[in-house]
Scaffold this active site. Structure first.
Site, short mmCIF file in Angstrom:
data_model
loop_
_atom_site.label_atom_id
_atom_site.label_comp_id
_atom_site.label_asym_id
_atom_site.label_seq_id
_atom_site.Cartn_x
_atom_site.Cartn_y
_atom_site.Cartn_z
N GLY A 18 100.11 -19.53 96.87
CA GLY A 18 99.46 -19.95 95.63
C GLY A 18 98.06 -19.36 95.52
O GLY A 18 97.40 -19.07 96.52
N GLY A 20 94.48 -19.62 92.77
CA GLY A 20 93.88 -20.20 91.58
C GLY A 20 92.38 -19.98 91.59
O GLY A 20 91.84 -19.21 92.40
N GLY A 21 91.71 -20.65 90.65
CA GLY A 21 90.28 -20.46 90.52
C GLY A 21 89.52 -20.89 91.76
O GLY A 21 88.43 -20.38 92.04
N MET A 22 90.05 -21.82 92.53
CA MET A 22 89.35 -22.32 93.72
C MET A 22 89.57 -21.44 94.93
O MET A 22 88.82 -21.51 95.90
CB MET A 22 89.83 -23.73 94.05
N VAL A 25 96.11 -20.47 98.65
CA VAL A 25 96.85 -21.36 99.54
C VAL A 25 97.87 -20.53 100.30
O VAL A 25 98.62 -19.76 99.70
CB VAL A 25 97.56 -22.49 98.77
N LYS A 40 94.39 -24.09 102.61
CA LYS A 40 93.71 -23.74 101.36
C LYS A 40 92.37 -23.13 101.72
O LYS A 40 91.53 -23.76 102.37
CB LYS A 40 93.53 -24.98 100.49
N ASP A 141 90.90 -34.81 88.57
CA ASP A 141 91.56 -33.61 88.04
C ASP A 141 93.08 -33.73 88.14
O ASP A 141 93.76 -32.80 88.56
CB ASP A 141 91.08 -32.36 88.78
#
Length: 805
Positions: A18, A20-22, A25, A40, A141
């Protein structure tokens, strides 16, 4: 980070799962403990941040990670470890095998999820939020991507604390010119948008947005412009979910709208209050839209899971009354029956079915359907060309087996005491939690413990609610199911009969709950070797389902599927294959060609083709099913692995022994990785390895493998479990091939005695074991004993035939 492949000298990064913006993973291996984990890795700080900010951030990260790691609840992703490696902050979490809600909607082509799954998800998430809010932790969130449904039906919330870290680090987006910090605009509460302080009720609003989307297929404000979405959350009342989907229960529609109240004070005050409302939704009479106002008996409050709703436990989605693993197959080779052991005991011979087009997260035991989802028509016309068999007259008896008949007044004999105390909501909630704990034990294969829990809960519900309250009967139903899974079919049959009798008095003979109990009766009758009696019950249930639900309703198709399988037990293989093909075609039309139920029926076709000796055709179908399941459910889903198991059996039957052995070994590796080394299906694949080693003449290796599998099955499943006995028989086969006949006789006799004790002396499996014993006696030169035993077996078979079995 991916270039180093090793985090902190311990976590070996394997593959990216995975981004994403953060950050990213990764699936990783914990080299110290030898387990699979998820790591992560948060994005490193950019050059625009000074060192003091970095120190503050790292301290904040450690604080948030400690909070997340301290959360211990089955509905929250476990955080194992955290730290910093080469300037990159990382979290180590449990590796979840499942799909998040966004993926489930994508899998379902953005169609809403079945109602029973929505309620199941709602109850599980509400329980997790109640726990975290009690700890003073707010998620901030919640969104579909942060809620994962695992392969066994458990729902878990991910990323506690991560959203706040992201805001601090500056990874969250901002609306141009507004200065409003955005998480994910489709799920933000009005107070988040306005910059007001947030508390637990903000999580409830976000979760209301999630429920709205999975119930309707779209978020409450489905607009392209982010600012318009935020204005919608702040100022615009959402359209009621039922304007998108009319069949949603009114109570569920009201709950979602209350969660979406603009004023936090107008929402449920706590997640615990939300849980109580969901339990009340199940406990009281429900009016199903489109049912002309007729109340449908409510469900037992619970917070279940099994890919299924918490409440009233519905019989599973079982498809077929499977042969005991390994029986009727040469060399005792066990076979996983599609939809029985894999789609989690997921596909049992029960009455409930998902709404057309609905997806199961299938293992363990998939979703039980509340009564208000049953009986919904699919809108399809009657299929032509269906193989029909005239059902028996329900009043004419059933070869000595009971068929329920309604009294003049179906509710006249409820025998509910008038002086029962009114139990408190807390007591009912506690019982529901214990009920769900029993379901969870069953999903883990711990059926003896599950039976104890369900028996205790049923007894307490009987005392508090009365003997014929739906919740009491739901608990007794689960007792019967657990008994059937531990091989105690005769006890299960008696329990099912009593549940069915009570349900017919309370609900009527054609109520879906009554039909579900009767269908389970047919399943255990087949377990007991009474295939003819099972056939009669299936016909009676099918007739009722066609009359009340229509020929294309998923429940009706499920019953026809079971009937097709049972035809094979009666030796009517061509009829069985023909009916299974028609069910598969009907399911493809009603549910779609890649729906799990459709694929289960295709597996049934392949299985029957195998019994007919048409193994190449069977192999081709199993390969197609495996490919479809890998695409729809994922390569590691239990149903996908089940189809791969069947491929191994077909290869062996076609004489491709070396390929079959390699295939099983690959399957063992994958099952061990996904399910663990002692999972029943891992052991089933290992059994296939032993069988094919024997076929190659490598009997010492085969015997060693069979002994080890037998020992593991005995310790995890019990000495009398059908799988254990199949392995014990395989041990005997290996001993015989090695000329160690005296030892083989001991094993064959042990299997025969166990089957006689559990199944009875004239059950086909018991008689097959006695034949094995007699052949072994011949090998030892004890011909007189062998002849006597053959005669006893022949007499028992004649008696069973005369009795119509």
């Amino acid at each position: 980070m991916g270039d180093t492949r090793l985090i902190h000298g311990r976590y070996r990064l394997l593959d990216l799962i995975g981004r994403g913006g953060m950050g990213e993973v990764w699936r990783a291996r914990d080299e110290s403990l030898g387990r699979q984990v998820a790591v992560k890795c948060l994005k490193p700080l950019g050059s625009g941040h000074d060192q003091s900010f970095g120190r503050v951030l790292r301290e904040r990260f450690r604080r948030e990670a400690r909070v997340a790691a301290a959360l211990q609840h089955r509905g929250i992703t476990v955080v194992h470890d955290f730290g910093e490696s080469d300037g990159v902050l990382y979290l180590v979490m449990e590796l979840l095998q499942g799909r998040n809600l966004s993926q489930l909607l994508e899998d379902n082509k953005q169609h809403p999820l079945p109602v029973e799954q929505i309620v199941d998800i709602a109850e599980q998430v509400a329980a997790a939020l109640a726990y975290t809010h009690d700890q003073g932790v707010v998620h901030r969130d919640l969104k579909p991507a942060n809620i994962v449904r695992t392969a066994d039906g458990t729902v878990k919330i991910c990323d506690f604390g991560i959203a706040r870290l992201g805001h601090d680090i500056g990874f969250t987006s901002r609306l141009t010119g507004t200065g409003v910090a955005m998480g994910t605009p489709h799920y933000m509460s009005p107070e988040q948008i306005s910059g007001s302080p947030v508390d637990r009720r903000s999580d409830l609003y976000s979760f209301g947005c999630v429920l709205y989307e999975i119930a309707t297929g779209v978020p409450p404000f489905d607009l392209d412009d982010a600012w318009a979405v935020l204005v919608g959350h702040r100022d615009t009342p959402p359209r009621p979910p039922r304007t998108h989907r009319a069949e949603l229960p009114e109570q569920l529609d009201r709950i979602i709208l209350d969660l979406l109240a603009k004023d936090p004070a107008a929402r449920p005050d706590t997640a615990r209050e939300l849980s109580r409302r969901l339990a009340a939704l199940r406990a009281g009479p429900l009016v199903v839209p489109g049912s002309a106002g007729e109340p449908v008996s409510g469900a037992a409050p619970a917070t279940q899971d099994r890919a299924g709703p918490p409440g009233r436990t519905r019989p599973g989605w079982a498809e077929r009354a499977a042969l005991p693993p390994g029986e009727g197959l040469p060399s005792g080779e066990g076979r996983v029956t599609a939809g029985e052991t894999e789609a989690a005991a997921a596909e049992r011979a029960a009455g409930a079915a998902p709404a057309a087009g609905g997806r199961r997260a299938g293992t363990g035991r998939p979703a039980r359907l509340p009564s208000w989802t049953r009986g919904m028509t699919t809108g399809h016309k009657t299929a032509g060309g269906t193989l029909r068999t005239t059902p028996p007259d329900p009043a004419a008896g059933l070869s000595g087996e009971w068929i329920p008949r309604p009294a003049a007044d179906p509710r006249a004999d409820r025998s509910v005491p008038d002086d029962l105390p009114t139990p408190s909501p807390e007591t009912l909630t506690a019982l529901a939690a214990r009920h769900n704990a029993g379901l969870s034990l069953g999903r883990l294969g711990r059926w003896a413990e599950a039976e104890e829990v369900h028996r205790a809960v049923a007894a307490e519900r009987r005392r508090l609610l009365g003997p014929e309250h739906p919740d009491t009967l739901a608990g007794r139903y689960e007792v019967a199911f657990a008994l059937s899974r531990t091989g105690r079919a005769a006890e299960a049959l008696q329990e099912y009969k009593q549940v069915a009798e009570a349900r017919i008095r309370a609900l009527g003979a054609d109520h879906p709950d009554t039909l579900a109990a009767r269908q389970e009766m047919a399943y255990v009758l087949a377990q007991l070797g009474r295939a003819f009696d099972a056939h009669q019950v299936y016909l009676s249930v099918l007739s009722a389902r066609e009359r009340t639900m229509g020929p294309d309703h998923p429940d009706t198709l499920r019953c026809r599927h079971n009937l097709a399988f049972n035809l094979g037990r009666l030796g009517r293989l061509e009829d069985s294959c023909g009916m299974a093909r028609e069910v598969a075609r009907a399911r493809a039309r009603v549910l779609g060609p890649t729906h799990p139920d459709t694929l289960v029926s295709r597996c049934e076709v392949a299985y029957t083709l195998g019994l007919l000796g048409r193994w190449q055709e069977a192999l081709d179908i199993y390969r197609e099913v495996a490919e479809a399941r890998a695409a729809v459910l994922g390569p590691d889903h239990p149903d996908t692995l089940a189809a791969r198991y069947e491929i191994g059996i077909s290869l062996g039957r076609l004489g491709h022994i070396t390929r079959a052995l390699e295939h099983y070994r690959e399957l063992v590796r994958d099952r061990t990785r996904v399910q663990g080394p002692t999972h029943p299906e891992t052991l089933r694949a290992r059994h296939g390895v032993g069988v094919n080693l024997g076929r190659l003449g490598r009997w010492e290796e085969a015997l060693a493998e069979s002994r080890e599998v037998c020992a593991l099955r005995e310790s995890t499943l019990g000495p009398d479990h059908p799988d254990t006995l199949v392995s014990r028989r395989e041990v005997a086969v290996g001993l015989g091939w090695l000329g160690r006949w005296a030892e083989a006789l001991t094993e064959y006799r042990s299997v025969a005695e166990a089957r006689e004790r559990v199944l009875g002396p004239d059950h086909p499996d018991t008689l097959a074991s006695r034949d094995d014993e007699a052949q072994c006696l011949q090998q030892l030169g004890r011909d007189t004993e062998a002849v006597d035993l053959y005669r006893q077996v022949a007499a028992l078979r004649r008696r069973a035939t005369a009795d119509g079995r």
